[in-house]
Design a protein around this motif. Structure first.
Motif, mmCIF file in Angstrom:
data_model
loop_
_atom_site.group_PDB
_atom_site.id
_atom_site.type_symbol
_atom_site.label_atom_id
_atom_site.label_comp_id
_atom_site.label_asym_id
_atom_site.label_seq_id
_atom_site.Cartn_x
_atom_site.Cartn_y
_atom_site.Cartn_z
ATOM 1 N N UNK A 158 26.668 10.787 7.266
ATOM 2 C CA UNK A 158 25.440 11.179 7.988
ATOM 3 C C UNK A 158 24.853 9.966 8.717
ATOM 4 N N UNK A 159 25.121 8.772 8.199
ATOM 5 C CA UNK A 159 24.597 7.541 8.840
ATOM 6 C C UNK A 159 25.433 7.115 10.048
ATOM 7 N N UNK A 160 26.448 7.903 10.359
ATOM 8 C CA UNK A 160 27.210 7.633 11.583
ATOM 9 C C UNK A 160 28.028 6.358 11.494
ATOM 10 N N UNK A 161 28.271 5.747 12.670
ATOM 11 C CA UNK A 161 29.216 4.615 12.738
ATOM 12 C C UNK A 161 28.711 3.404 11.946
ATOM 13 N N UNK A 162 27.418 3.328 11.680
ATOM 14 C CA UNK A 162 26.906 2.197 10.867
ATOM 15 C C UNK A 162 27.576 2.189 9.510
ATOM 16 N N UNK A 163 27.868 3.366 8.984
ATOM 17 C CA UNK A 163 28.494 3.485 7.659
ATOM 18 C C UNK A 163 29.994 3.720 7.748
ATOM 19 N N UNK A 164 30.410 4.528 8.728
ATOM 20 C CA UNK A 164 31.813 4.989 8.700
ATOM 21 C C UNK A 164 32.589 4.628 9.959
ATOM 22 N N UNK A 165 31.992 3.787 10.834
ATOM 23 C CA UNK A 165 32.735 3.310 12.010
ATOM 24 C C UNK A 165 33.240 4.444 12.875
ATOM 25 N N UNK A 166 34.505 4.374 13.264
ATOM 26 C CA UNK A 166 35.032 5.336 14.227
ATOM 27 C C UNK A 166 35.232 6.728 13.655
ATOM 28 N N UNK A 167 35.057 6.889 12.330
ATOM 29 C CA UNK A 167 35.131 8.241 11.742
ATOM 30 C C UNK A 167 34.037 9.122 12.334
ATOM 31 N N UNK A 168 32.948 8.468 12.771
ATOM 32 C CA UNK A 168 31.808 9.234 13.296
ATOM 33 C C UNK A 168 32.169 9.952 14.590
ATOM 34 N N UNK A 169 33.200 9.446 15.289
ATOM 35 C CA UNK A 169 33.550 10.064 16.590
ATOM 36 C C UNK A 169 34.986 10.584 16.609
ATOM 37 N N UNK A 170 35.691 10.404 15.503
ATOM 38 C CA UNK A 170 37.132 10.760 15.487
ATOM 39 C C UNK A 170 37.348 12.246 15.715
ATOM 40 N N UNK A 171 36.402 13.074 15.257
ATOM 41 C CA UNK A 171 36.607 14.527 15.309
ATOM 42 C C UNK A 171 35.979 15.160 16.543
ATOM 43 N N UNK A 172 35.423 14.264 17.430
ATOM 44 C CA UNK A 172 34.736 14.814 18.620
ATOM 45 C C UNK A 172 35.699 15.563 19.508
ATOM 46 N N UNK A 173 36.895 14.995 19.695
ATOM 47 C CA UNK A 173 37.835 15.595 20.649
ATOM 48 C C UNK A 173 38.715 16.618 19.942
ATOM 49 N N UNK A 174 38.282 17.858 19.965
ATOM 50 C CA UNK A 174 39.003 18.909 19.224
ATOM 51 C C UNK A 174 40.398 19.122 19.824
ATOM 52 N N UNK A 175 40.575 18.688 21.046
ATOM 53 C CA UNK A 175 41.901 18.951 21.663
ATOM 54 C C UNK A 175 42.924 17.900 21.189
ATOM 55 N N UNK A 176 42.390 16.712 20.808
ATOM 56 C CA UNK A 176 43.362 15.667 20.385
ATOM 57 C C UNK A 176 43.854 16.053 19.002
ATOM 58 N N UNK A 177 44.595 17.161 18.970
ATOM 59 C CA UNK A 177 44.803 17.753 17.642
ATOM 60 C C UNK A 177 45.975 17.089 16.935
ATOM 61 N N UNK A 178 45.790 15.819 16.606
ATOM 62 C CA UNK A 178 46.789 15.169 15.751
ATOM 63 C C UNK A 178 46.522 15.662 14.338
ATOM 64 N N UNK A 179 47.526 15.965 13.546
ATOM 65 C CA UNK A 179 47.270 16.389 12.167
ATOM 66 C C UNK A 179 46.554 15.294 11.386
ATOM 67 N N UNK A 180 45.493 15.692 10.668
ATOM 68 C CA UNK A 180 44.672 14.717 9.935
ATOM 69 C C UNK A 180 44.492 15.194 8.496
ATOM 70 N N UNK A 181 44.591 14.228 7.550
ATOM 71 C CA UNK A 181 44.187 14.488 6.169
ATOM 72 C C UNK A 181 43.065 13.511 5.839
ATOM 73 N N UNK A 182 41.911 14.045 5.457
ATOM 74 C CA UNK A 182 40.779 13.183 5.086
ATOM 75 C C UNK A 182 40.615 13.199 3.578
ATOM 76 N N UNK A 183 40.453 11.989 2.976
ATOM 77 C CA UNK A 183 40.280 11.905 1.518
ATOM 78 C C UNK A 183 38.877 11.396 1.218
ATOM 79 N N UNK A 184 38.123 12.165 0.454
ATOM 80 C CA UNK A 184 36.774 11.845 -0.002
ATOM 81 C C UNK A 184 35.858 11.527 1.175
ATOM 82 N N UNK A 185 35.631 10.272 1.520
ATOM 83 C CA UNK A 185 34.775 9.957 2.681
ATOM 84 C C UNK A 185 35.353 10.585 3.941
ATOM 85 N N UNK A 186 36.686 10.559 4.071
ATOM 86 C CA UNK A 186 37.360 11.180 5.227
ATOM 87 C C UNK A 186 37.107 12.673 5.252
#
Ligand SMILES: C=C(O[C@@H]1C=C(C(=O)O)C=C[C@H]1O)C(=O)O
Ligand SMILES: NC(=O)CC[C@H](N)C(=O)O
Length: 739
Positions: free
Chosen positions: A76-104
């Motif tokens: 919730x604190x955005x890139x200050x806490x999680x860096x580029x994770x805050x914007x990684x999911x913005x591009x729904x078309x860049x549909x590379x397969x992703x597995x997120x663990x806990x924070x991810x």
């Protein structure tokens, strides 16, 4: 997927959020195999390697999938806490397969308009049942429920665009444990599949990689990767995190050295008896436990005029190098050089990172390939303070943070086998010492009679203030509830000023009688000719904890986490019950997983040899796990690399280590110095053994003023009173000599 017949590797991009479990995930991914593609190759970046995920997009086509690791902070604190994770999911078309663990997982859910909230009952290092919600291919081959470890303060709510795949039920009610994002190959799990106590973690990763391969084939992503395949891309990204070995390994030579063997009865404190007879400088690592797995050996080191002494001052960014009691070097001259800017053979201008290169380059020419069966033949002996950990912020100080002495003459005693060895790398073992060793009266079975008390004198003892501890305890709880940390080893320092200074050796005699331990050390560094008493670094340790032992191919760490005070109403059985409670269990599991991570960072194979055994000491019962790392011999890395990368000791920091060290620095607001560091040796036959500097006294002024640090791991299940009591019990282990 092949190019010219050769199968392409399965390329995974791993985003590390500076967690202390990241490399457990990386190795779990690398261990997966598939018949229709090459080996799994993982390229690691940090979540702040790029400021915005869009900078990553041009690389994504080279990867079959992305795995986002766990970590501290709140999405919730955005890139200050999680860096580029805050914007990684913005591009729904860049549909590379992703597995997120806990924070991810949490960042993924947040990107789909889920709510992230704090748990009422936080779970750090707790194992729970996870139940499947459906029949997703992510859980192909799974039973309807399985056990897994949780390390989270936050959780994600369901959301319309999230397909629930698994859940758990506990004091918080029913919680989401796994999801898929609708119509995308994006999956996430809240729990930690890579934990030592998680079931079927490898199967989850294997299922996800299979899903990624199928998705890429279906959408043509695999074709695009094949057409643009360029190994340099992985090379370039892989260099983002520096993993250069400390020194370039050489093939060790074989040397003939002097060894004289004695048969000795298992005379209690033989080591200390010999020291009493000697009248020369000595650095002693004495075991009084006689346990065959830890501390069966005692070592008396005999520095001489040929001994190189390396001293590093981390805040001054200086290393001094001189011979033991170099007749051309006075203390004042060295201070002048240390504080000055002139170049000198005695002083290197280098930071703590370069200090390791200095030590490695010195020792690589000293290493020999024979006599592997003796733990120590000669080599570097000394102590590395807490601030030598590369993630520990600098604390301004003129005191030394590391002191290592190159020893060529030593005495080894094996308490189990009843053997003693006089060893000399330089074939010039001191005849006066040989005379002592040859005297029959020394080797008779007469036990030593050392006073259990110090000479009558007054001591001004300044112990930690309960109120300030209480505020520090609360600050730790706040960070853990916010999801910044899972465990914090909060410590305090005590200062002891004797009215009349007592010889360090005299204090050590009483200390080892009162608190026998497998890793007792007496280090009085009188390494300059005119060193005044008030300028000598001394360490008197009765440590119960091995930090790191290594030989040419394997490493062993024995983290202690979980402490119960002995007493008239405490028996072993009761202590075992207490040490298996969720609080103690979680405390130990977190550090066990952290240690696995620290070893996995450099080594391909890591095993848990012993899981939460209870060990008994003079004043406490402790919960100990044993972790072994294998594969050093065939890796570019050495034991020195493992030492450098795993400092500071995880059992003295907590997890996640990097952020927890920073938080503790801000809360404790004081240098830990020698306390929390490590002490031991690196032998020329590439054996090494380092213990944690706890239950120890140390002085920078030859004993005019002693310090004694103590602390303990704080978790969300800790009570203020319980932790303060534990701190005082540990403090008493060493402080008792003054009371
Ligand atoms: C912090 C100390 O001990 C550390 C913390 C322990 C714990 O929390 O149970 C046990 C051993 C050490 O790893 C200390 O002795 O000062
Ligand atoms: N292990 C993790 O990734 C923790 C995620 C987050 N910091 C939390 O506490 O919930």
């Amino acid at each position: 997927m092949a190019i010219g017949g050769a199968q392409l590797p399965l390329n995974v991009l791993f985003i590390d959020s500076y967690d202390s479990f990241s490399y457990n995930v990386v190795r779990l991914v690398e261990q997966q195999t598939f018949s229709d593609c090459g080996e799994v190759q993982v390229t690691i970046i940090h979540n702040d390697t790029f400021a915005h995920a869009s900078e990553l997009n041009s690389y994504l086509k080279y990867f079959d999938c992305v795995v986002i690791g766990p970590g501290p902070g709140n999405p919730v604190n955005g890139s200050a806490d999680v860096g580029l994770l805050a914007t990684l999911f913005d591009d729904k078309t860049a549909s590379v397969p992703i597995l997120g663990i806990c924070l991810g997982f949490q960042a993924m859910c947040l990107s789909q308009a889920s709510q992230i909230a704090e748990l009422d009952t936080i779970k750090h290092g707790q194992v729970c049942r996870v139940y499947l919600s459906g029949d997703s291919a992510l859980f192909h081959g799974y039973p309807s429920f399985f056990k897994s470890t949780r390390y989270h303060s936050l959780h994600a709510y369901e959301a319309p665009n999230l397909i629930p795949l698994a859940y758990t039920k506990d004091e918080n009610g029913q919680l989401l444990m796994a999801v898929q994002v609708k119509n995308l190959p994006w999956y996430g799990v809240q729990y930690h599949p890579e934990s030592h106590c998680s079931e079927l973690g490898g199967l989850l990763i294997n299922n996800f990689l299979k899903l990624a391969l199928e998705y890429n084939k279906l959408t043509g992503r695999d074709k695009a990767k094949r057409e643009d395949y360029n190994p340099e891309v992985y090379e370039k990204l892989g260099r983002v995190i520096d993993k250069t070995p400390v020194y370039r390994k050489l093939v060790p030579s074989t040397e003939e050295i002097y060894i004289k063997e004695y048969n000795v009865a298992h005379t209690p404190n033989l080591t200390l008896k010999i020291c009493d007879e000697m009248n020369q400088p000595k650095l002693v690592m004495a075991s009084s436990s006689g346990d065959e797995h830890r501390g069966q050996w005692s070592i008396i080191c005999l520095p001489n005029g040929n001994s190189d002494v390396f001293t590093h001052y981390s805040s001054l960014k200086r290393t001094t190098i001189h011979k033991w009691r170099d007749s051309n070097l006075s203390w004042h001259h060295l201070q002048h050089l240390l504080k000055g800017t002139e170049q000198s053979a005695y002083v290197l201008q280098e930071d703590k990172d370069q200090f390791w290169n200095t030590v490695g380059d010195f020792m690589k020419h000293k290493l020999i390939g024979n006599y592997a069966d003796l733990p120590f033949l000669g080599g570097l002996v000394g102590t590395l303070g807490y601030e030598m950990g590369d993630i520990v912020p600098n604390n301004p100080s003129d005191y030394p943070d590391a002191k290592l002495v190159y020893i060529e003459n030593s005495i080894l005693i094996n308490h189990i086998k009843g053997k003693m060895y006089a060893v000399s790398l330089s074939q010039d073992f001191p005849p006066t010492i040989l005379k002592i060793l040859d005297s029959p009266k020394l080797l008779d079975n007469s036990p030593i009679k050392w006073p259990m008390n110090l000479p009558e004198t007054c001591f001004d003892i300044i112990t930690p203030n309960d109120h300030s501890y209480s505020s520090a305890f609360d600050a730790c709880q706040e960070h853990m509830h916010r999801g910044d940390s899972y465990e914090m080893c909060l410590t305090r320092q005590t200062c002891i000023r004797p009215d009349v200074p007592i010889q360090p050796w005299r204090i050590f005699q009483t200390l080892v009688q009162r608190n026998p331990a497998p890793f007792s050390s007496f280090f009085e560094f009188s390494d300059l000719i005119d060193l005044r008493k008030d300028q000598t670094l001394c360490l008197l340790s009765t440590s119960p904890e091995r930090f790191l032992q290594w030989n040419r191919d394997t490493c062993e760490l024995r983290p202690i986490k979980g402490t119960v005070k002995k007493g008239p109403t405490m028996c072993r059985e009761r202590a075992i019950e207490i040490l298996k409670t969720p609080k103690e269990f979680g405390e130990n599991l977190m550090i066990l997983d952290l240690i696995r991570n620290d070893l996995y960072e450099l080594l391909p194979r890591v095993q848990v040899q012993e899981f939460m055994a209870v060990e008994e000491y003079q004043t406490v019962y402790q919960l100990v796990s044993v972790v072994k790392g294998e594969g050093l011999a065939n890796s570019p890395y050495s034991g020195l690399d493992v030492l450098k990368h795993s400092l500071p000791a995880g059992s003295m920091t907590g997890a996640p280590k990097k952020i927890t060290v920073q938080l503790l620095h801000d809360i404790e607001r004081s240098r830990r110095g020698i306390y929390s560091g490590v002490t031991g040796y690196w032998s020329v036959n590439d054996n090494a053994d380092w213990s944690v500097n706890i239950r120890c006294l140390y002085s920078y002024d030859g004993g005019l003023q002693w310090y004694c640090g103590a602390g303990g791991a704080i978790t969300v299940l800790s009570t203020r009173e319980g932790e303060l009591e534990e701190l005082k019990t540990k403090l008493e282990s060493a402080l008792q000599v003054f009371t």
